[in-house]
Scaffold this active site. Structure first.
Site, PDB file in Angstrom:
ATOM      1  N   LYS A  26      12.731 -99.644  -6.446  1.00 39.14           N
ATOM      2  CA  LYS A  26      11.338 -99.466  -6.845  1.00 39.14           C
ATOM      3  C   LYS A  26      10.425-100.392  -6.053  1.00 39.14           C
ATOM      4  CE  LYS A  26      10.948 -98.475 -11.253  1.00 39.14           C
ATOM      5  NZ  LYS A  26      11.182 -98.942 -12.637  1.00 39.14           N
ATOM      6  N   ARG A  96       8.449-104.173 -14.610  1.00 42.41           N
ATOM      7  CA  ARG A  96       9.343-103.036 -14.379  1.00 42.41           C
ATOM      8  C   ARG A  96      10.638-103.515 -13.753  1.00 42.41           C
ATOM      9  NH1 ARG A  96       5.735 -99.140 -10.673  1.00 42.41           N
ATOM     10  NH2 ARG A  96       7.002 -97.529 -11.671  1.00 42.41           N
ATOM     11  N   GLY A 105      20.373 -97.202 -17.337  1.00 44.38           N
ATOM     12  CA  GLY A 105      20.874 -98.116 -18.355  1.00 44.38           C
ATOM     13  C   GLY A 105      20.052 -99.389 -18.456  1.00 44.38           C
ATOM     14  N   MET A 107      16.557-102.055 -18.426  1.00 44.07           N
ATOM     15  CA  MET A 107      15.440-102.292 -19.336  1.00 44.07           C
ATOM     16  C   MET A 107      14.314-101.299 -19.074  1.00 44.07           C
ATOM     17  SD  MET A 107      12.761-105.388 -19.722  1.00 44.07           S
ATOM     18  CE  MET A 107      11.472-104.484 -18.867  1.00 44.07           C
ATOM     19  N   ARG A 350      10.801 -92.250  -4.877  1.00 41.04           N
ATOM     20  CA  ARG A 350      12.225 -92.445  -4.613  1.00 41.04           C
ATOM     21  C   ARG A 350      12.826 -91.100  -4.235  1.00 41.04           C
ATOM     22  NH1 ARG A 350      13.892 -93.483 -10.887  1.00 41.04           N
ATOM     23  NH2 ARG A 350      12.813 -91.686 -11.692  1.00 41.04           N
ATOM     24  N   HIS A 466      13.901 -87.166 -19.254  1.00 40.56           N
ATOM     25  CA  HIS A 466      15.140 -87.931 -19.046  1.00 40.56           C
ATOM     26  C   HIS A 466      16.357 -87.005 -18.996  1.00 40.56           C
ATOM     27  CE1 HIS A 466      18.639 -90.314 -20.455  1.00 40.56           C
ATOM     28  NE2 HIS A 466      18.133 -91.204 -19.627  1.00 40.56           N
ATOM     29  N   SER A 797      54.568 -84.998   7.183  1.00 42.90           N
ATOM     30  CA  SER A 797      53.506 -84.720   6.225  1.00 42.90           C
ATOM     31  C   SER A 797      53.650 -85.720   5.088  1.00 42.90           C
ATOM     32  CB  SER A 797      53.612 -83.289   5.704  1.00 42.90           C
ATOM     33  OG  SER A 797      52.639 -83.095   4.704  1.00 42.90           O
ATOM     34  N   CYS A 865      49.818 -83.969   2.416  1.00 44.81           N
ATOM     35  CA  CYS A 865      49.784 -82.808   1.530  1.00 44.81           C
ATOM     36  C   CYS A 865      49.757 -83.198   0.066  1.00 44.81           C
ATOM     37  CB  CYS A 865      50.939 -81.864   1.837  1.00 44.81           C
ATOM     38  SG  CYS A 865      52.541 -82.621   1.532  1.00 44.81           S
ATOM     39  N   TYR A 885      45.565 -83.781  10.301  1.00 46.17           N
ATOM     40  CA  TYR A 885      44.933 -82.886   9.324  1.00 46.17           C
ATOM     41  C   TYR A 885      45.161 -83.395   7.908  1.00 46.17           C
ATOM     42  CZ  TYR A 885      49.600 -81.254   8.241  1.00 46.17           C
ATOM     43  OH  TYR A 885      50.904 -81.222   7.840  1.00 46.17           O
TER      44      TYR A 885
HETATM   45  P1  ADP Z   1      11.351 -96.037 -14.876  1.00 44.31           P
HETATM   46  O1  ADP Z   1      12.203 -96.886 -14.040  1.00 44.31           O
HETATM   47  O2  ADP Z   1      11.953 -95.694 -16.181  1.00 44.31           O
HETATM   48  O3  ADP Z   1      10.803 -94.850 -14.142  1.00 44.31           O
HETATM   49  P2  ADP Z   1       8.814 -97.316 -14.481  1.00 44.31           P
HETATM   50  O4  ADP Z   1       8.843 -98.758 -14.195  1.00 44.31           O
HETATM   51  O5  ADP Z   1       8.651 -96.427 -13.332  1.00 44.31           O
HETATM   52  O6  ADP Z   1      10.106 -96.947 -15.312  1.00 44.31           O
HETATM   53  O7  ADP Z   1       7.645 -97.133 -15.515  1.00 44.31           O
HETATM   54  C1  ADP Z   1       7.566 -96.254 -16.574  1.00 44.31           C
HETATM   55  C2  ADP Z   1       6.234 -95.551 -16.569  1.00 44.31           C
HETATM   56  O8  ADP Z   1       5.171 -96.471 -16.592  1.00 44.31           O
HETATM   57  C3  ADP Z   1       6.042 -94.701 -15.357  1.00 44.31           C
HETATM   58  O9  ADP Z   1       5.427 -93.506 -15.732  1.00 44.31           O
HETATM   59  C4  ADP Z   1       5.135 -95.509 -14.496  1.00 44.31           C
HETATM   60  O10 ADP Z   1       4.386 -94.705 -13.652  1.00 44.31           O
HETATM   61  C5  ADP Z   1       4.279 -96.241 -15.529  1.00 44.31           C
HETATM   62  N1  ADP Z   1       3.785 -97.518 -15.009  1.00 44.31           N
HETATM   63  C6  ADP Z   1       4.528 -98.548 -14.604  1.00 44.31           C
HETATM   64  N2  ADP Z   1       3.765 -99.539 -14.139  1.00 44.31           N
HETATM   65  C7  ADP Z   1       2.492 -99.121 -14.257  1.00 44.31           C
HETATM   66  C8  ADP Z   1       1.228 -99.694 -13.930  1.00 44.31           C
HETATM   67  N3  ADP Z   1       1.136-100.887 -13.376  1.00 44.31           N
HETATM   68  N4  ADP Z   1       0.135 -98.983 -14.181  1.00 44.31           N
HETATM   69  C9  ADP Z   1       0.228 -97.750 -14.750  1.00 44.31           C
HETATM   70  N5  ADP Z   1       1.364 -97.154 -15.076  1.00 44.31           N
HETATM   71  C10 ADP Z   1       2.505 -97.837 -14.838  1.00 44.31           C
HETATM   72 MG    MG Z   2       9.604 -94.635 -12.871  1.00 43.29          MG
END
Ligand code: ADP
Ligand code: MG
Ligand code: MG
Length: 909
Positions: A26, A96, A105, A107, A350, A466, A797, A865, A885
């Site tokens: 990210k 984030r 998995g 936070m 991504r 999700h 083989s 094989c 092979y």
């Molecule tokens: P995930 O990894 O689960 O995608 P994100 O970190 O991307 O989590 O964030 C979850 C949501 O919060 C996303 O929709 C993202 O666009 C929004 N978001 C995160 N940071 C900001 C920010 N600084 N301003 C506005 N929206 C945010």
């Molecule tokens: Mg996201």
């Protein structure tokens, strides 16, 4: 660790996409977008190294970290023109998580950090919107309370529901500022009640609380289980992103959305996305309201306007960004954006998860568009996705009872018993039961249940929810956002009108159509398989077109040959159409089990004299000849390796206990004396042949040494079949393989017999047959003495199934279901060595055997094989050690071809 924190935003950006290991996916991509001149709210990334050091020092931050974070906060404040914690002009931030690879998995993100009763006033004054202020505040307390302080999400959800009910409204957007103000109070009270701690008021405490929560989330059971499932090393650690907030909840000219630069389900080159006006963060993904489509072309509900219609200028900028990102990353992107009062901000990009079909289509089309090379297209394919392309689909002829339609979130056909919780799915799934996981919506806590389910059905959420994203990533069938069904967790049932489906009832999901059906609907072959089986014309299937184009590139690149393990002409034909270049293993014992053959085989085994044995063997000859003719014909012009009889003879005799019971019964009933005597004789023979440890007993070439008639008969059948085919104008290429050799003398003897028979037959028939005699290397002694053995063998083989058994001293049947899972759980072994070749041990024997074998005979043909021949990492190993092979089951041939090409490309990198 010199530098711990990296800034992003405009010209001050310090990172880029190449720094993914350090900044997480990210953070690295936020920096990259900033570098590309795309509007990204400013922020900074705390590196993964800090996380690693945090764990190494048992939860302590490096000394300089606080200072570095403070410095970067200051920089962010300058760029944004606001101050964190300032009562008049407060800056709000999000925290984030972000590992190298996206990890559900981890936070959850916390938004709107920095709000308290004081800063809220300044915030409201600044944005001039009281409702947005309180909405942001209640979201903050809710997220922070849940994610950082560990209060159950439902505790907040139920208060929100209650409030909506009291006000008689359906959506949270309809709640007023004062409703939201009350909610903030109620939420804080819940936090206090459930944690015993007050909600933190100081912005600085809030920030560090969230940062700490990201770091500790790296080792939660959820994250650990996800890592295990996806082979992600624990040592990677996560980065933390702190970013200035932008607000999609500022009224009707604001909104938030997610999009894919191409359709993630089909791969079609169209811009595909969803958004919600006056919403924030996860609202779209969580399925709180029905999202709208971003453009007219993909609109489903005519009454809901698209972004293209609602805000044409914003849509235009979004399209420009789409183009810019695809050109730049040269791959399909999954993006997040927010519109704050008509201005577009990008929050994430991504590589987009996609279905197997989408994967192959985007790869091929991107080559045609000149975005990527053929080699890159090959690199991008996941070998396991080849498998998905061959998965079955529902039989269209079957009259299906569709009870509801949802979104076709991830294609495929799945049937199973309905379960309502991930834990239960996990429990039943592990027992091998087929299940469908039904949820209102899924969340990262459900991953373990989704992993074992046949399919996933959700009542809420869109194509980017999700459930949809994770299912596509797992290659699993998913119907999402099926609002027609009523999910009742309490009574554990689904209702649609007056139809009721209880827990444990069967349903079927069609992920391609988005249909939910009652019962277990029968399946048929996938499109590609139908073409392979002549049930459909290639021109009728675009998917087949992409597939065959990609495979033609694969064949240009790979060096390894790919053969198949096939015992019947039918299998051989299929394998050949999948691209097999010959047969690497035919197991002749299967031919001995046929109904009309078994009595003759038994006669052969039980014969009291050599003469009688010869008679029985001669009876088998024409049958075997027919078998081999079929195989040679199917593989005309290509090599066919036939392995002479391998299993111990008692496998062809009746079961000892059963026979004993039968005799006892006959005796009690006063049955025919002669008959009883005959059976008793048989019983004695079985007892005589019975072995303590058949895997290490009288089998393989040991049979050929002790009963040469059997191998001689098989050799005769092979060469007679070949001569007859040559006479018919075919071009058979037989390779005779002697199994389970440990000492060169075993091979010398059995080979001599084979060559003698071959010469005899060729003389009789007056033909020349090009043939080879070789051996399996499946015992450690054979690998170690391969130099000697090669003098008697024209090919090797590797039988890595037996070689794994004998190297580890594991009896496969006795360990796989028993202690092996514990071994893998306790990390005694990284993987099941029968599925993934143990490169350090078994592989070392393979390597030694190749080296010594090639010294013993120049140009000796070498292949594998064992089942590993169709497993991607093992195929790569076979390439590296210089085999000629690999051979695998027919359905794995495309996977092996792809893996073989990828092995070449890995070396080029
Ligand atoms: P995930 O990894 O689960 O995608 P994100 O970190 O991307 O989590 O964030 C979850 C949501 O919060 C996303 O929709 C993202 O666009 C929004 N978001 C995160 N940071 C900001 C920010 N600084 N301003 C506005 N929206 C945010
Ligand atoms: Mg996201
Ligand atoms: Mg074997």
């Amino acid at each position: 660790m010199e530098k711990m924190v990296y800034f992003f935003g405009g010209r001050s950006t310090e990172g880029d996409a190449g720094m993914r290991d350090l900044l997480g996916g990210k953070g690295a991509n936020l920096a990259e977008m900033a570098n590309l001149g795309i509007d990204v709210p400013a922020g900074f990334t705390i590196s993964t190294e800090v996380c690693t050091s945090y764990y190494e020092s048992k939860g302590k931050y490096p000394e300089k970290l606080r200072q570095d974070v403070a410095g970067n906060m200051k920089k962010m404040e300058d760029v944004m023109g606001a101050r964190f914690g300032d009562p008049e002009n407060p800056l709000l931030v999000s925290v984030r998580s972000g590992a190298r690879v996206s990890m559900p998995g981890m936070m959850d993100t916390v938004l709107n950090i920095g709000l308290n009763d004081t800063t809220l006033k300044g915030f409201i004054a600044k944005i001039g919107n009281e409702r947005t202020g309180f909405d942001s505040y209640r979201r903050f307390v809710q997220m922070y309370g849940n994610v950082v302080m560990g209060v159950r999400g439902e505790a907040f959800e139920s208060l929100l529901e209650k409030k909506k009910k009291e006000r008689g409204v359906k959506n949270d957007t309809e709640l007023s500022a004062s409703d939201l103000k009350e909610l903030v109070k109620e939420f804080k009270a819940v936090v206090k009640r459930e944690t015993g701690k007050p909600f933190p008021e100081k912005p600085e405490d809030q920030l560090w609380g969230a940062i700490g929560a990201v770091f500790s989330s790296w080792d939660t059971p959820r994250a650990v289980s996800y890592r295990k499932l996806n082979n992600i090393p624990g040592g990677w650690g996560t980065a933390v992103n702190v970013q200035a907030m932008v607000f999609g909840n500022m009224g009707e000219n604001s909104g938030t959305g997610v999009a894919f630069t191409r359709d993630p389900a089909t791969g079609e080159n169209i811009f595909y996305g969803e958004y919600l006006m006056n919403a924030q963060g996860e609202d779209v993904v969580a399925g709180i309201r029905t999202p709208q489509q971003i453009n007219i072309r993909t609109k489903k509900d005519p009454s809901l306007p698209s972004l293209e219609e609602e805000m044409p200028e914003v849509y235009k900028s979004l399209e420009d960004i789409r183009e810019k990102l695809e050109k730049h990353y040269r791959d399909m992107q999954d993006i997040e954006f927010t519109i704050q009062q008509g201005k577009l901000w990008m929050l994430q990009t991504r590589t987009g998860k996609r279905t197997a079909v989408a994967s192959i289509r985007t790869a091929v089309e991107m080559v045609e568009e000149g975005l990527i090379t053929e080699e890159e297209a090959i690199r991008r394919m996941e070998p396991s996705q080849m498998d998905q392309l061959l998965h079955p689909m529902f039989d269209p002829k079957f009259e299906k009872k569709v009870i509801a339609k949802g979104l076709n979130a991830s294609p495929g056909a799945a049937s199973g018993k309905v379960v309502f919780s991930a834990d239960e799915a996990d429990k039943l799934g592990r027992k091998g039961e087929k299940i469908i996981l039904v949820r209102l919506e899924t969340s990262p806590e459900d991953i373990h249940g989704m992993a074992v389910a046949q399919g996933i059905l959700t009542a809420r959420g869109g194509m980017t929810s999700h459930a949809a994203v994770v299912a596509r990533g797992m290659g699993k069938c998913c119907v999402a956002g099926c609002s027609a069904i009523n999910v009742d967790y309490g009574r554990e049932r689904i209702t649609v009108g007056d139809i009721e489906v209880k827990k444990g009832d069967y349903i079927s999901l069609d992920g391609t159509e988005g249909e939910v059906m009652l019962g277990e609907v029968p399946t048929i072959d996938s499109e590609i398989l139908r073409i392979i089986r002549d049930k459909m014309k290639p021109e009728e299937s675009p998917i087949y077109g992409y597939y065959s184009k990609l495979m033609s590139w694969v064949d240009k690149v790979k060096r390894l040959g790919v053969r198949t393990n096939a015992d019947t002409p039918e299998d051989a034909v299929i394998a050949r159409r999948f691209g097999a270049e010959g047969i690497g293993l035919t197991r002749t014992e299967h031919m001995f089990f046929g109904e009309e053959r078994l009595p003759v085989v038994r006669k052969m085994i039980l014969a009291p004299t050599d003469e009688e044995r010869k008679k029985a063997v001669d009876e088998l000859l024409p049958m075997q000849r027919g078998d081999f003719k079929g195989l040679f014909k199917a593989m005309d012009g290509l090599p066919v390796i036939i392995r002479l009889l391998d299993p111990p003879l008692h496998e062809f005799l009746p079961n000892h206990e059963e026979l004993l019971v039968e005799i006892t019964k006959l005796k009690l009933e006063g049955g025919d004396k002669k008959k009883i005597e005959g059976k008793e004789e048989l019983l004695r023979t079985i007892e005589k042949l019975k072995e303590m440890n058949p895997m290490l007993g009288h089998r393989g070439c040991r049979l050929g040494v002790t009963f040469p008639e059997v191998y001689r008969m098989q050799a005769r059948a092979i060469f007679e079949a070949a001569s007859e085919l040559i006479a018919e104008g075919y071009n058979p290429v037989p390779e005779v393989m002697i199994p389970l050799v440990s000492h060169v003398n075993e091979l010398r003897l059995t080979r001599k017999d084979t060559v003698e028979v071959a010469e005899e037959v060729m003389k009789e028939k007056g033909v020349r047959i090009k043939y080879m005699v070789g051996t399996m290397i499946e015992l450690p002694r054979a690998a170690l003495t391969a130099g000697e053995i090669a003098k008697e063998a024209e090919f090797f083989s590797y039988g890595t199934n037996d070689l794994t058994q004998t190297t580890f001293g594991f009896s496969r049947d006795d360990v796989e279901g028993k202690f092996l899972p514990v071994y893998i759980d306790k990390k005694v072994l990284p993987e099941n060595p029968f599925a993934v070749l143990d490169q350090e041990g078994v592989g070392e024997l393979v390597r030694i055997g190749i080296e010594r074998g090639r010294k013993g005979r120049k140009g000796i043909e070498i292949g594998i094989c064992g089942e590993h021949g169709g497993e991607p990492s093992s195929v790569e190993f076979c390439h590296r050690v210089g085999m000629d092979y690999v051979s695998c089951s027919p359905f794995r041939v495309p996977i092996a071809r792809l893996s073989a090409a990828q092995a070449v490309l890995k070396e080029r990198k």
